[in-house]
Motif scaffolding. Sequence first.
Motif, mmCIF file in Angstrom:
data_model
loop_
_atom_site.group_PDB
_atom_site.id
_atom_site.type_symbol
_atom_site.label_atom_id
_atom_site.label_comp_id
_atom_site.label_asym_id
_atom_site.label_seq_id
_atom_site.Cartn_x
_atom_site.Cartn_y
_atom_site.Cartn_z
ATOM 1 N N ALA A 1 0.829 -1.207 0.000
ATOM 2 C CA ALA A 1 0.000 0.000 0.000
ATOM 3 C C ALA A 1 0.865 1.259 0.000
ATOM 4 N N VAL A 2 1.974 1.229 0.714
ATOM 5 C CA VAL A 2 2.888 2.373 0.734
ATOM 6 C C VAL A 2 3.441 2.620 -0.669
ATOM 7 N N ALA A 3 3.826 1.566 -1.368
ATOM 8 C CA ALA A 3 4.349 1.705 -2.724
ATOM 9 C C ALA A 3 3.320 2.358 -3.640
ATOM 10 N N THR A 4 2.059 1.959 -3.516
ATOM 11 C CA THR A 4 0.997 2.552 -4.334
ATOM 12 C C THR A 4 0.827 4.028 -4.023
ATOM 13 N N TRP A 5 0.823 4.380 -2.739
ATOM 14 C CA TRP A 5 0.675 5.779 -2.333
ATOM 15 C C TRP A 5 1.821 6.634 -2.860
ATOM 16 N N LEU A 6 3.038 6.144 -2.767
ATOM 17 C CA LEU A 6 4.191 6.901 -3.251
ATOM 18 C C LEU A 6 4.062 7.202 -4.747
ATOM 19 N N ALA A 7 3.572 6.236 -5.507
ATOM 20 C CA ALA A 7 3.449 6.423 -6.947
ATOM 21 C C ALA A 7 2.359 7.420 -7.317
ATOM 22 N N THR A 8 1.332 7.550 -6.485
ATOM 23 C CA THR A 8 0.193 8.411 -6.812
ATOM 24 C C THR A 8 0.263 9.783 -6.159
ATOM 25 N N ALA A 9 1.134 9.979 -5.186
ATOM 26 C CA ALA A 9 1.183 11.240 -4.428
ATOM 27 C C ALA A 9 2.482 12.013 -4.651
ATOM 28 N N LEU A 10 3.188 11.745 -5.755
ATOM 29 C CA LEU A 10 4.500 12.358 -6.000
ATOM 30 C C LEU A 10 4.393 13.883 -6.018
ATOM 31 N N PRO A 11 5.129 14.595 -5.173
ATOM 32 C CA PRO A 11 5.045 16.058 -5.128
ATOM 33 C C PRO A 11 5.608 16.708 -6.394
ATOM 34 N N ALA A 12 5.139 17.903 -6.669
ATOM 35 C CA ALA A 12 5.589 18.626 -7.862
ATOM 36 C C ALA A 12 7.056 19.027 -7.772
ATOM 37 N N ASP A 13 7.601 19.161 -6.553
ATOM 38 C CA ASP A 13 8.996 19.597 -6.415
ATOM 39 C C ASP A 13 9.991 18.443 -6.365
ATOM 40 N N ALA A 14 9.543 17.221 -6.627
ATOM 41 C CA ALA A 14 10.399 16.049 -6.422
ATOM 42 C C ALA A 14 11.675 16.084 -7.245
ATOM 43 N N ASP A 15 11.634 16.613 -8.457
ATOM 44 C CA ASP A 15 12.811 16.632 -9.318
ATOM 45 C C ASP A 15 13.464 18.006 -9.420
ATOM 46 N N ALA A 16 13.018 18.955 -8.610
ATOM 47 C CA ALA A 16 13.600 20.298 -8.649
ATOM 48 C C ALA A 16 14.982 20.316 -7.994
ATOM 49 N N ASP A 17 15.810 21.255 -8.420
ATOM 50 C CA ASP A 17 17.130 21.480 -7.814
ATOM 51 C C ASP A 17 17.996 20.220 -7.803
ATOM 52 N N PRO A 18 18.232 19.568 -8.950
ATOM 53 C CA PRO A 18 19.030 18.338 -8.949
ATOM 54 C C PRO A 18 20.415 18.572 -8.342
ATOM 55 N N ALA A 19 20.913 17.545 -7.676
ATOM 56 C CA ALA A 19 22.185 17.653 -6.945
ATOM 57 C C ALA A 19 22.894 16.312 -6.972
ATOM 58 N N LEU A 20 24.166 16.337 -6.590
ATOM 59 C CA LEU A 20 24.881 15.090 -6.317
ATOM 60 C C LEU A 20 24.359 14.577 -4.983
ATOM 61 N N ILE A 21 23.790 13.379 -4.984
ATOM 62 C CA ILE A 21 23.189 12.836 -3.768
ATOM 63 C C ILE A 21 23.900 11.543 -3.362
ATOM 64 N N HIS A 22 23.931 11.303 -2.069
ATOM 65 C CA HIS A 22 24.610 10.134 -1.509
ATOM 66 C C HIS A 22 23.716 8.906 -1.550
ATOM 67 N N ASN A 23 22.450 9.079 -1.185
ATOM 68 C CA ASN A 23 21.423 8.046 -1.253
ATOM 69 C C ASN A 23 21.405 7.085 -0.071
ATOM 70 N N ASP A 24 22.294 7.228 0.900
ATOM 71 C CA ASP A 24 22.237 6.398 2.115
ATOM 72 C C ASP A 24 22.951 7.141 3.247
ATOM 73 N N TYR A 25 22.605 8.407 3.414
ATOM 74 C CA TYR A 25 23.338 9.289 4.306
ATOM 75 C C TYR A 25 22.795 9.172 5.724
ATOM 76 N N LYS A 26 23.613 8.596 6.613
ATOM 77 C CA LYS A 26 23.215 8.387 8.007
ATOM 78 C C LYS A 26 24.483 8.269 8.851
#
Length: 373
Positions: free
Chosen positions: A207-232
């Motif tokens: 259900a979470v996967a379905t929600w993520l696909a249907t609720a994608l925010p308009a700013d999701a791809d704004a301001d592209p950057a070099l990202i780490h993807n597992d920063y903790k």
Amino acid sequence: MNDSERTLTDGMLDRPRGVREGEELDLPALGAWLRANTSLLPGSGPPEIQVLQFPSGYSNLTYMVRLGEREAVLRRPPFGNTVKSGHDMHREFTVLSKLAPVYPLAPAPLAYCDDEAVLGAPFYVMERRRGIIIRRRPPPGMKLDADTSRALACALIDGLADLHAIDWRGVGLAEFGKPQGYALRQIEGWTRRWERSKTDDVPKLDAVATWLATALPADADADPALIHNDYKYDNVLLDARGVETGKGVRINAVLDWEMATIGSPRMDLGTTLGYWVEAGDDARMQGLAFGPTNLPGSLTRAELLDRYQERSGIELSSGTYYRVFGLFKIAVIVQQIFARYQTGATQDPRFAALGYFVSMLAEAAAEAIEREA
């Protein structure tokens, strides 16, 4: 390291141990390759190679290679790996090669090997940096009072904001990713990985996967950057002397660049938020803490988000959406590791209980969506 430094940092530094059974390296083959491709070993004769393994981490394997008085770090994919894109040694080597000259927190890579005849998989070696890695609990000898916990959280999130400010085109990483459409591809990609790695049904994660696909925010791809993807916390190395002497918290290196790319800084922050269990969360969530994010003095998720937005200048339309993405992604990563254990591809006993964590992460994501509704 002199005697006073050794006493100061004893018990706090991240140290390698003996290699786990089934994850040994072919030392003669490795030695021959090092002699032919690096300056770490002389052309002939001693020193002999000693290999130890850093014991934590659930993805790529990390070894310390000692050559007489010299040390280096070797990274290779896990044994039994079937997800090639998630363990791309060449990508990790490439991003470090471009970053190290301009970004002090990136360890310098030394050499890359794509000949699987050497160690059974591609690998690379890089410089070794020493310091503290904080995992679920601080290492022995490290005291985290409220002020230090806050300073630690601030240093961590500031480091992410600073990473996102790097001129990725200027350092030669313009072809390193495809930022347009990145966010939706991530949702679709992690959903496919979930489907392929399932060992049990987890309806809430579906259900979470379905929600993520249907609720994608308009700013999701704004301001592209070099990202780490597992920063903790356990992917940064802290300066041990600064922590121990009270002279401040300083990040000495950022580690584990295997998933780095050009993409959405908001989704990168979402992964960090997914790992962030705060003091006010319920007892079940406390068991999911991936580090000391819940100690007195540490930032809450809201404070973490505010500080990131202020330092980076990047605003998020929905902190909840990006955190839920982080929780979903972490759950899938854990499930992929658990699936390897279930099929016998790895015997590491740490992996036996990971199925429970997948279910708990799914519940946390589902509850966050319900609160947002």
